[in-house]
Write an enzyme that holds these catalytic residues in place. Structure first.
Site, short mmCIF file in Angstrom:
data_model
loop_
_atom_site.label_atom_id
_atom_site.label_comp_id
_atom_site.label_asym_id
_atom_site.label_seq_id
_atom_site.Cartn_x
_atom_site.Cartn_y
_atom_site.Cartn_z
N ARG A 1 0.87 -1.18 -0.68
CA ARG A 1 -0.04 0.35 -0.25
C ARG A 1 1.19 1.64 0.37
O ARG A 1 0.60 2.18 -0.28
CB ARG A 1 -0.80 0.33 0.90
CG ARG A 1 -2.37 1.18 1.14
CD ARG A 1 -3.06 0.60 2.06
NE ARG A 1 -4.45 -0.22 1.80
CZ ARG A 1 -3.81 -1.06 2.49
NH1 ARG A 1 -2.70 -1.61 3.64
NH2 ARG A 1 -5.15 -2.25 2.53
N GLY A 2 1.88 1.16 0.64
CA GLY A 2 3.13 2.66 0.96
C GLY A 2 3.46 3.43 -0.38
O GLY A 2 3.62 3.59 -1.33
#
Length: 427
Positions: A366-367
């Site tokens: 997700r980062g």
């Protein structure tokens, strides 16, 4: 005794005479039949497997239709509430002094809602709630289906409610209009039914109709859901937000009845870290994390106090003085949203972003995704069609700061660790 019998016989004969006269004067009542009733009244026998639903077996009950209901539809109520809120003076976004990191994160999420929202943490009295609520004036308009309580997009099936999707499957035309993106406040004391919506069980059992009263998640679809003091939110509401944020849909299950509707929103939260930590599951759902600190410069503090005093004295005049700046920023956001799809990011920069995430031991991907999206949104805000390393350096601390594993012995801010790793990888 004979006199009593004669008096009784005379009384009964007199009663018989009166009854016969009444029958001749009054017409005998005709039995009611469904055909003899007006068109707006229908009779129904109600049975559920031999069990009556609140009525005597075989009893008739009347259902009156074509009568104006006193209740206001959820759509009309939402419009009235939005109109009422728009009349209240809101502090202009462009008038906020300092706090550039927080303002940038908010603007990037408006440009690209798929970034996933922003978590604003900082000292009390630093303008967190003021900045979020001032965003209302800058929100652009979107296309919605007329009369739909879920703000369904007439062009995107993924953001359509079930009823709208069924109309599309039948080939019906969808009347569309434009409406401003809504901002919904989620109170800390809200009940789960108010957040998710409720099902009218009585109407479902008696009439076989799925009567659903939409909640705050339905109203926030394709809009912004703001939770002030999010770190104090009850656990059961946190679970609801996690489910909706993960799937983009809200499902209400009551008494064997299931209703689902789209719930894709920009999640914005604010809070004071001294009042409690946020659950890591929910913290990871925020795309960006902005850290707000108290202004220490005396001149800047005086300017903030003076601007706030001007607004309190004459809200309309204060807003009028910033009208040009607000309109310029509104047009800049609209232009960035329209050009976002054409912004490109080189493969080499993508690889370096992922390398930073990997060396910082960031869990999941997700980062990486959020950093790519935020960098493209920043390039679009600056009216460029290509992402540069400076764009990534600006947004990567906000995208990765809250995703690092916390070391209780570490005294360095996690944002500084991200910056150090960025310059180490990017050279």
């Amino acid at each position: 005794m004979a006199a009593l019998i004669a008096l009784s016989s005379n009384s009964s004969s007199s009663a018989a005479v009166l009854a016969s006269r009444a029958r001749t004067l009054l017409p005998s009542p005709t039995p009611l039949s469904p055909a003899s009733l007006p068109a707006h009244i229908h009779h129904k026998r109600t049975f559920r497997g031999g069990i009556g639903t609140g009525f005597r077996r075989g009893a008739r009950r009347s259902i009156i239709s074509n009568v104006a209901a006193p209740d206001i539809s959820p759509t009309e109520a939402a419009k009235k509430l939005a109109a009422k809120e728009s009349q209240r003076p809101v502090y202009p976004f462009s008038a906020i002094v300092g706090q550039d990191e927080m303002k940038l994160c908010l603007l990037l999420n408006v440009i690209d809602p798929k970034i996933g929202g922003v978590m604003i943490m900082g000292d009390r009295g630093t303008g967190k709630s003021t900045a979020v609520r001032s965003l209302v004036d800058l929100l652009p308009e979107i296309s919605v289906v007329v009369g739909d309580p879920f703000n369904s997009d007439p062009e995107d099936p993924e953001s359509m409610g079930m009823e709208v999707r069924e109309r599309v499957m039948k080939g019906q035309e969808l009347p569309a209009t434009t409406a401003k993106i809504t901002m919904v406040d989620l109170p800390l004391g809200a009940t789960e039914d108010r957040v998710c919506g409720t099902i009218d069980i009585e109407k479902a059992l008696t009439e076989g109709v799925k009567a659903f009263e939409p909640g705050l998640l339905a109203k926030a679809n394709r809009g912004i859901l703001y939770v002030d003091e999010v770190n104090l939110l009850d656990d059961h509401l946190v679970d609801v937000l996690l489910d909706s944020a993960a799937s983009g849909w809200n499902t209400v299950e009551r008494e064997g009845i299931s209703i689902s509707h789209p719930a894709r929103f920009i999640l914005i939260g604010s809070g004071n870290p001294e009042e409690g930590e946020l659950r890591p599951q929910l913290l990871d759902r925020f795309g960006m994390h902005a850290q707000v600190v108290t202004v220490r410069d005396a001149e800047l503090r005086v300017k903030i106090v003076e601007e706030r005093a001007r607004f309190d004295r004459d809200p309309k005049g204060f807003r009028e003085s910033y009208r040009a700046d607000q309109e310029k920023l509104r047009q800049q956001i609209a232009s960035a949203r329209s050009s976002l799809a054409s912004v490109q990011i080189d493969h080499d920069l993508r690889v370096k972003i992922s390398k930073v995430c990997a060396e910082l031991n960031v869990d999941g991907l997700r980062g990486d995704i959020v950093t790519n999206r935020a960098a493209k949104a920043l390039a679009a805000l600056k009216a460029r069609d290509k992402v540069t390393a400076d764009d990534i350096a600006t947004v990567i601390p906000n995208c990765l700061r809250h995703r690092l594993r916390k070391d209780p012995l570490e005294s360095i801010d996690s944002g500084l660790l991200v910056i150090e790793k960025f310059y180490e990888v990017f050279g």
